[in-house]
Motif scaffolding. Sequence first.
Motif, PDB file in Angstrom:
ATOM      1  N   TYR A 124      -4.882 -34.398  29.746  1.00  0.00           N
ATOM      2  CA  TYR A 124      -3.988 -33.378  29.648  1.00  0.00           C
ATOM      3  C   TYR A 124      -4.517 -32.129  29.128  1.00  0.00           C
ATOM      4  O   TYR A 124      -4.430 -30.909  29.772  1.00  0.00           O
ATOM      5  CB  TYR A 124      -3.100 -33.948  28.660  1.00  0.00           C
ATOM      6  CG  TYR A 124      -2.014 -32.689  28.108  1.00  0.00           C
ATOM      7  CD1 TYR A 124      -0.956 -32.515  28.979  1.00  0.00           C
ATOM      8  CD2 TYR A 124      -2.005 -32.231  26.786  1.00  0.00           C
ATOM      9  CE1 TYR A 124       0.036 -31.380  28.769  1.00  0.00           C
ATOM     10  CE2 TYR A 124      -1.064 -31.172  26.510  1.00  0.00           C
ATOM     11  CZ  TYR A 124      -0.071 -31.040  27.502  1.00  0.00           C
ATOM     12  OH  TYR A 124       0.719 -29.837  27.071  1.00  0.00           O
ATOM     13  N   PHE A 125      -5.496 -32.037  28.174  1.00  0.00           N
ATOM     14  CA  PHE A 125      -5.844 -30.696  27.700  1.00  0.00           C
ATOM     15  C   PHE A 125      -6.981 -30.147  28.650  1.00  0.00           C
ATOM     16  O   PHE A 125      -7.273 -28.970  28.739  1.00  0.00           O
ATOM     17  CB  PHE A 125      -6.636 -30.839  26.491  1.00  0.00           C
ATOM     18  CG  PHE A 125      -5.650 -30.979  25.313  1.00  0.00           C
ATOM     19  CD1 PHE A 125      -4.675 -29.790  24.849  1.00  0.00           C
ATOM     20  CD2 PHE A 125      -5.358 -32.025  24.373  1.00  0.00           C
ATOM     21  CE1 PHE A 125      -3.964 -29.917  23.985  1.00  0.00           C
ATOM     22  CE2 PHE A 125      -4.495 -31.987  23.463  1.00  0.00           C
ATOM     23  CZ  PHE A 125      -3.751 -31.007  23.245  1.00  0.00           C
ATOM     24  N   LEU A 126      -7.420 -31.014  29.524  1.00  0.00           N
ATOM     25  CA  LEU A 126      -8.355 -30.396  30.510  1.00  0.00           C
ATOM     26  C   LEU A 126      -7.673 -29.712  31.685  1.00  0.00           C
ATOM     27  O   LEU A 126      -8.159 -28.863  32.030  1.00  0.00           O
ATOM     28  CB  LEU A 126      -9.324 -31.752  31.358  1.00  0.00           C
ATOM     29  CG  LEU A 126     -10.411 -31.292  32.342  1.00  0.00           C
ATOM     30  CD1 LEU A 126     -11.274 -30.255  31.816  1.00  0.00           C
ATOM     31  CD2 LEU A 126     -10.838 -32.703  32.856  1.00  0.00           C
ATOM     32  N   VAL A 127      -6.664 -30.203  31.932  1.00  0.00           N
ATOM     33  CA  VAL A 127      -5.770 -29.572  33.162  1.00  0.00           C
ATOM     34  C   VAL A 127      -5.279 -28.268  32.333  1.00  0.00           C
ATOM     35  O   VAL A 127      -5.131 -27.267  33.008  1.00  0.00           O
ATOM     36  CB  VAL A 127      -4.395 -30.607  33.361  1.00  0.00           C
ATOM     37  CG1 VAL A 127      -3.370 -29.734  34.466  1.00  0.00           C
ATOM     38  CG2 VAL A 127      -5.029 -31.666  33.842  1.00  0.00           C
ATOM     39  N   ALA A 128      -4.953 -28.203  30.990  1.00  0.00           N
ATOM     40  CA  ALA A 128      -4.604 -27.100  30.400  1.00  0.00           C
ATOM     41  C   ALA A 128      -5.451 -25.958  30.415  1.00  0.00           C
ATOM     42  O   ALA A 128      -5.404 -24.708  30.683  1.00  0.00           O
ATOM     43  CB  ALA A 128      -4.065 -27.470  28.915  1.00  0.00           C
ATOM     44  N   TYR A 151      -7.966 -22.429  20.453  1.00  0.00           N
ATOM     45  CA  TYR A 151      -6.648 -23.304  20.419  1.00  0.00           C
ATOM     46  C   TYR A 151      -6.665 -24.845  20.681  1.00  0.00           C
ATOM     47  O   TYR A 151      -6.358 -25.644  20.035  1.00  0.00           O
ATOM     48  CB  TYR A 151      -5.642 -22.635  20.634  1.00  0.00           C
ATOM     49  CG  TYR A 151      -4.301 -23.015  20.437  1.00  0.00           C
ATOM     50  CD1 TYR A 151      -3.528 -22.969  19.182  1.00  0.00           C
ATOM     51  CD2 TYR A 151      -3.361 -23.814  21.531  1.00  0.00           C
ATOM     52  CE1 TYR A 151      -2.132 -23.478  18.938  1.00  0.00           C
ATOM     53  CE2 TYR A 151      -2.187 -24.164  21.082  1.00  0.00           C
ATOM     54  CZ  TYR A 151      -1.643 -24.075  19.817  1.00  0.00           C
ATOM     55  OH  TYR A 151      -0.577 -24.715  19.680  1.00  0.00           O
ATOM     56  N   VAL A 152      -6.901 -24.990  21.936  1.00  0.00           N
ATOM     57  CA  VAL A 152      -7.099 -26.042  22.765  1.00  0.00           C
ATOM     58  C   VAL A 152      -8.069 -26.975  21.898  1.00  0.00           C
ATOM     59  O   VAL A 152      -7.639 -28.226  21.677  1.00  0.00           O
ATOM     60  CB  VAL A 152      -7.263 -26.106  24.102  1.00  0.00           C
ATOM     61  CG1 VAL A 152      -7.500 -27.272  24.703  1.00  0.00           C
ATOM     62  CG2 VAL A 152      -5.997 -25.481  24.809  1.00  0.00           C
ATOM     63  N   LEU A 153      -9.218 -26.426  21.785  1.00  0.00           N
ATOM     64  CA  LEU A 153     -10.434 -27.426  21.120  1.00  0.00           C
ATOM     65  C   LEU A 153      -9.986 -27.639  19.822  1.00  0.00           C
ATOM     66  O   LEU A 153     -10.159 -28.817  19.242  1.00  0.00           O
ATOM     67  CB  LEU A 153     -11.646 -26.593  21.066  1.00  0.00           C
ATOM     68  CG  LEU A 153     -12.133 -26.193  22.453  1.00  0.00           C
ATOM     69  CD1 LEU A 153     -13.405 -25.339  22.457  1.00  0.00           C
ATOM     70  CD2 LEU A 153     -12.634 -27.931  23.163  1.00  0.00           C
ATOM     71  N   VAL A 156     -11.462 -36.271  33.916  1.00  0.00           N
ATOM     72  CA  VAL A 156     -12.213 -36.834  32.605  1.00  0.00           C
ATOM     73  C   VAL A 156     -13.309 -37.853  32.988  1.00  0.00           C
ATOM     74  O   VAL A 156     -14.482 -37.787  32.470  1.00  0.00           O
ATOM     75  CB  VAL A 156     -11.134 -37.127  31.703  1.00  0.00           C
ATOM     76  CG1 VAL A 156     -12.058 -37.947  30.661  1.00  0.00           C
ATOM     77  CG2 VAL A 156     -10.428 -35.999  31.336  1.00  0.00           C
ATOM     78  N   LEU A 157     -12.735 -38.762  33.855  1.00  0.00           N
ATOM     79  CA  LEU A 157     -13.787 -39.732  34.308  1.00  0.00           C
ATOM     80  C   LEU A 157     -14.964 -39.220  34.875  1.00  0.00           C
ATOM     81  O   LEU A 157     -16.096 -39.673  34.632  1.00  0.00           O
ATOM     82  CB  LEU A 157     -13.249 -40.988  34.803  1.00  0.00           C
ATOM     83  CG  LEU A 157     -12.135 -41.561  34.031  1.00  0.00           C
ATOM     84  CD1 LEU A 157     -11.459 -42.690  34.914  1.00  0.00           C
ATOM     85  CD2 LEU A 157     -12.597 -42.327  32.803  1.00  0.00           C
ATOM     86  N   LEU A 158     -14.564 -38.130  36.018  1.00  0.00           N
ATOM     87  CA  LEU A 158     -15.633 -37.633  36.711  1.00  0.00           C
ATOM     88  C   LEU A 158     -16.558 -36.801  35.998  1.00  0.00           C
ATOM     89  O   LEU A 158     -18.028 -36.854  35.970  1.00  0.00           O
ATOM     90  CB  LEU A 158     -15.269 -36.810  37.928  1.00  0.00           C
ATOM     91  CG  LEU A 158     -14.701 -37.666  38.894  1.00  0.00           C
ATOM     92  CD1 LEU A 158     -14.008 -36.468  40.066  1.00  0.00           C
ATOM     93  CD2 LEU A 158     -15.604 -38.293  39.761  1.00  0.00           C
ATOM     94  N   PHE A 159     -15.910 -36.113  34.928  1.00  0.00           N
ATOM     95  CA  PHE A 159     -16.672 -35.003  34.095  1.00  0.00           C
ATOM     96  C   PHE A 159     -17.720 -35.840  33.007  1.00  0.00           C
ATOM     97  O   PHE A 159     -18.548 -35.129  32.220  1.00  0.00           O
ATOM     98  CB  PHE A 159     -15.778 -34.044  33.472  1.00  0.00           C
ATOM     99  CG  PHE A 159     -15.342 -32.867  34.470  1.00  0.00           C
ATOM    100  CD1 PHE A 159     -15.692 -33.147  35.628  1.00  0.00           C
ATOM    101  CD2 PHE A 159     -14.860 -31.784  33.836  1.00  0.00           C
ATOM    102  CE1 PHE A 159     -15.374 -32.019  36.612  1.00  0.00           C
ATOM    103  CE2 PHE A 159     -14.442 -30.731  34.652  1.00  0.00           C
ATOM    104  CZ  PHE A 159     -14.556 -30.952  35.874  1.00  0.00           C
ATOM    105  N   LEU A 160     -17.721 -37.118  32.687  1.00  0.00           N
ATOM    106  CA  LEU A 160     -18.242 -37.517  31.920  1.00  0.00           C
ATOM    107  C   LEU A 160     -19.803 -37.638  32.372  1.00  0.00           C
ATOM    108  O   LEU A 160     -20.850 -37.970  31.597  1.00  0.00           O
ATOM    109  CB  LEU A 160     -18.141 -39.213  31.742  1.00  0.00           C
ATOM    110  CG  LEU A 160     -16.697 -39.540  31.308  1.00  0.00           C
ATOM    111  CD1 LEU A 160     -16.300 -41.037  30.904  1.00  0.00           C
ATOM    112  CD2 LEU A 160     -16.637 -38.795  29.517  1.00  0.00           C
ATOM    113  N   VAL A 161     -20.099 -37.281  33.649  1.00  0.00           N
ATOM    114  CA  VAL A 161     -21.265 -37.220  34.211  1.00  0.00           C
ATOM    115  C   VAL A 161     -21.866 -35.612  34.495  1.00  0.00           C
ATOM    116  O   VAL A 161     -21.035 -35.027  35.454  1.00  0.00           O
ATOM    117  CB  VAL A 161     -21.610 -37.938  35.595  1.00  0.00           C
ATOM    118  CG1 VAL A 161     -22.871 -37.981  36.337  1.00  0.00           C
ATOM    119  CG2 VAL A 161     -21.213 -39.533  35.531  1.00  0.00           C
ATOM    120  N   PRO A 162     -22.496 -35.052  33.578  1.00  0.00           N
ATOM    121  CA  PRO A 162     -22.768 -33.841  33.642  1.00  0.00           C
ATOM    122  C   PRO A 162     -22.911 -33.011  35.200  1.00  0.00           C
ATOM    123  O   PRO A 162     -22.307 -31.965  35.467  1.00  0.00           O
ATOM    124  CB  PRO A 162     -24.076 -33.452  32.821  1.00  0.00           C
ATOM    125  CG  PRO A 162     -24.077 -34.478  31.683  1.00  0.00           C
ATOM    126  CD  PRO A 162     -23.400 -35.723  32.630  1.00  0.00           C
TER     127      PRO A 162
END
Length: 277
Positions: free
Chosen positions: A175-179, A139-141, A215-221
């Motif tokens: 926002y959706f990452l926190v969700a 649903y979120v995706l 989100v900025l951190l997660f840009l690096v796998p």
Amino acid sequence: MRDFAAGIGYLLKGQRWVARHGRWWGFGMIPALITLVGYAGAMTALVLWSGDLADWATPFADGWGSPWQGLLRGAVAVAAVAVGGLLSVITFTAVTLLVGQPFYESLCEKVDESEGGAPARSDVPLWRELWISARDSLYVLVRVAAIGLVLFLCGFLPVVGQTAVPAIGIAVSGYFLVAELSAVALQRRGIPQKERLRLLRSRLGLALGFGVPLVLLFLVPFVTVLAMPGAVAGATLLGRELAPVESEEEPQDEDGDPAGDAPGAGHRSDHAIDLGK
């Protein structure tokens, strides 16, 4: 701004929590490592066969001469790899949470226990929790994809597309990452997805303060793998503020000792993975 700063604070507190509980930090990295290996294999295959994929997708260019055929199919191959990379970034967290449902439920439970006021154990079977998690993630995706398409089209607007649109995209992703991350903790509290999203909207600054830096951190796998356990711990702490649970007194036995010391007593759900104290 106060809520935004509080969100950053919860992100840092989560990282500090797993740093103090090193065993749980390593434990929480297992699902992210599994997902990373799977995604790395898929991306490697996509890169290796991107040329064949481009040939298959452009049969109409078989009779084209040089250099137009090569330029077109090269562009299609690059686009395919780029789209695959974008989908990997968007779906990595959701897939990791799905793969790691028992792991992260145990981690959330441990965070709750260490802070006091843990929710009651869930009687929902593991397969049911996995289904709910997969349904909610889908649903979120879908919503992220729809908003992403609108932002992509807005990106062609002069000036606005190169300034405001990327910033909005990062905020929406946060926002959706926190969700996604807080879903484990809030689901343990019996809060359905629509109510979870409403809670986050009511404290939008808090959600963005947590999600935007992440989100900025997660840009690096690889950073994603290292930061995921702390992100789940921090989202649990954030969920405790959104939906606090009153601490219950521990039941006592006939001798006045905590009943939790009796044989067979415990706080973890049947499918939670226990690492010990």
